[in-house]
Design an enzyme around this catalytic site. Structure first.
Site, PDB file in Angstrom:
ATOM      1  N   ASP A 120      32.680  38.589  36.254  1.00 36.42           N
ATOM      2  CA  ASP A 120      34.047  39.097  36.059  1.00 36.42           C
ATOM      3  C   ASP A 120      34.180  39.667  34.643  1.00 36.42           C
ATOM      4  O   ASP A 120      33.222  39.643  33.852  1.00 36.42           O
ATOM      5  CB  ASP A 120      35.015  37.924  36.283  1.00 36.42           C
ATOM      6  CG  ASP A 120      36.308  38.351  36.944  1.00 36.42           C
ATOM      7  OD1 ASP A 120      36.683  39.523  36.804  1.00 36.42           O
ATOM      8  OD2 ASP A 120      36.946  37.493  37.585  1.00 36.42           O
ATOM      9  N   ASP A 168      42.400  43.152  42.328  1.00 36.90           N
ATOM     10  CA  ASP A 168      42.263  42.206  43.442  1.00 36.90           C
ATOM     11  C   ASP A 168      43.007  42.676  44.691  1.00 36.90           C
ATOM     12  O   ASP A 168      44.166  43.082  44.631  1.00 36.90           O
ATOM     13  CB  ASP A 168      42.817  40.838  43.035  1.00 36.90           C
ATOM     14  CG  ASP A 168      41.990  40.207  41.941  1.00 36.90           C
ATOM     15  OD1 ASP A 168      41.096  40.894  41.407  1.00 36.90           O
ATOM     16  OD2 ASP A 168      42.238  39.039  41.621  1.00 36.90           O
TER      17      ASP A 168
HETATM   18  C1  GAL Z   1      39.593  38.132  39.131  1.00 36.49           C
HETATM   19  C2  GAL Z   1      38.685  38.688  40.212  1.00 36.49           C
HETATM   20  C3  GAL Z   1      38.916  37.890  41.468  1.00 36.49           C
HETATM   21  C4  GAL Z   1      38.608  36.426  41.205  1.00 36.49           C
HETATM   22  C5  GAL Z   1      39.431  35.917  40.022  1.00 36.49           C
HETATM   23  C6  GAL Z   1      39.010  34.522  39.614  1.00 36.49           C
HETATM   24  O1  GAL Z   1      39.407  38.824  37.947  1.00 36.49           O
HETATM   25  O2  GAL Z   1      38.952  40.041  40.406  1.00 36.49           O
HETATM   26  O3  GAL Z   1      38.107  38.386  42.513  1.00 36.49           O
HETATM   27  O4  GAL Z   1      37.228  36.298  40.948  1.00 36.49           O
HETATM   28  O5  GAL Z   1      39.288  36.768  38.906  1.00 36.49           O
HETATM   29  O6  GAL Z   1      39.627  34.069  38.449  1.00 36.49           O
END
Ligand code: GAL
Length: 375
Positions: A118, A176
């Site tokens: 991430d 997301d």
């Molecule tokens: C976001 C990511 C999600 C999930 C989340 C967890 O940045 O896009 O898919 O992994 O963090 O904190």
């Protein structure tokens, strides 16, 4: 293809959840349909030990990650894990900045098969992102273990232009995904954001429009509290469009509680076959006729897939005719019902946001679509 924990579980993730999900994958036909990866998303971590090695939260992963990977491998499944290019993950857990080599080695020693990295708590510049992802990509490669590397910086720095060169097999194209049809992060927006990127994807390097929201039904982080999620037609459309995009397919609902409809959608063989087609060439939109979009994807061996999507909030009626060059009826099936198209033509009523998905064994034949007045 696999499952990812974030949307349905967040911090409620544990080795029990993962093993029960693995068990469901084997028993429900998901594994037989091709779902093999179980991915721990954020919130598995329990800080670092005295020498800086990542460890899992001992309360929820009492046997540790290596043990869990071993269990899954015995079942024929694979284990994915999550980390972040900043010092902290998006949920505030320990990130990999400055620990890339150690973390890659740890993941390989544990038997990890997939790493999602991430980009929270990290500098905005593209050069910084490229550098950080390169460090992790090279560190994973140096372990000698085949590990799928998934870049997750939400498509903000055009990762399709550089992620493959740092060793990534897939990169997120959007923020997301939401358990919703419209709006930012809805199925339609994410699909349309990914569609123009087709030329960057191919075997071993894929555009990733994020997880399948199929079956979440409002019970997840992917959406405002109190919403009921998508309609069945919308979930079907997500799978149809993800198949046209040649997208990685990661279910994200609580599979342990998935009902028969959700399992039937997730395992539809002819739909999955389009997604996983060997040629690996994503398709895209070729026509717009009022509220109706037509997508086309070239498939291996001269076959093709065509998706017809009703974007509007009202139902539409249309006649679809496949002209035949080789006899009375062309070799076309509806990929959801797997029924051949009798006589090469049908009158359809598409619900709001519904998609019909066809597979034709021969290329170069385009369906003629005529909108009919709604009665
Ligand atoms: C976001 C990511 C999600 C999930 C989340 C967890 O940045 O896009 O898919 O992994 O963090 O904190």
């Amino acid at each position: 293809m696999g499952w990812m924990s974030w949307n349905a579980f967040g911090y409620d993730l544990s080795e029990e959840v993962v093993l029960a999900t693995a068990d469901t994958m084997l028993r429900s036909g998901l594994y037989a349909a091709g779902y093999t990866y179980l991915c721990l998303d954020d919130c598995w971590q329990g800080g670092r030990d005295a020498v800086g090695r990542l460890r899992a939260d001992p309360a929820r992963f009492a046997h540790g990650i290596a043990w869990l990977a071993g269990q899954l491998h015995t079942m024929g499944l694979k284990l994915g894990i999550y980390t972040c290019a900043g010092p902290r993950t998006c949920a505030g857990e320990a990130g990999s900045e400055g620990f890339e080599e150690l973390d890659a080695t740890t993941f390989a020693e544990w038997g990890i098969d997939y790493v999602k990295e991430d980009y929270c708590d990290a500098p905005p510049e593209r050069s910084a992102a490229l550098e950080r992802y390169r460090r992790m990509g090279m560190a994973l490669r140096a372990t000698g273990r085949p590990i799928v590397f998934a870049v997750c910086e939400w498509g903000k720095r055009a990762p399709w232009e550089w992620a493959a060169s740092v060793g990534a097999s897939q990169w997120r194209t959007s923020d997301d995904i939401q358990d919703a049809w419209g709006g930012t992060g809805g199925i339609l927006e994410v699909a349309e954001r990914t569609e123009p990127l087709a030329r960057w994807a191919g075997p071993g390097h894929w555009n990733d429009p994020d997880m399948l929201v199929v079956g979440l039904r409002g019970r997840s982080r992917a959406g405002a509290a109190g919403t009921i999620g998508c309609s069945e037609a919308e979930y079907r459309s997500q799978l149809s469009l993800w198949a046209m995009l040649a997208a990685p397919l990661f279910a994200s609902c609580d599979l342990r509680q998935a009902d028969a409809t959700t399992l039937a959608l997730l395992t539809a063989p002819a739909v999955l076959a389009i997604d996983q087609d060997r040629l690996g060439r994503p398709g895209g939109r070729v026509r717009r006729a009022g509220p109706v979009d037509v997508w086309h994807r070239e498939l291996d061996g001269g076959a093709q897939a065509v998706a017809i999507l009703n974007r509007s909030d009202d139902p539409v009626s249309l006649r679809v005719t496949w002209p035949s060059r080789h006899g009375p009826a062309p070799d076309v099936i509806n990929a959801w019902s797997e029924r051949p198209l009798e006589g090469g033509s049908e009158l359809l009523r598409l619900e709001p946001h519904a998609t019909v998905l066809y597979r034709s064994a021969s290329s170069g034949v385009n369906p003629i679509i005529g909108l009919e007045p709604e009665r």
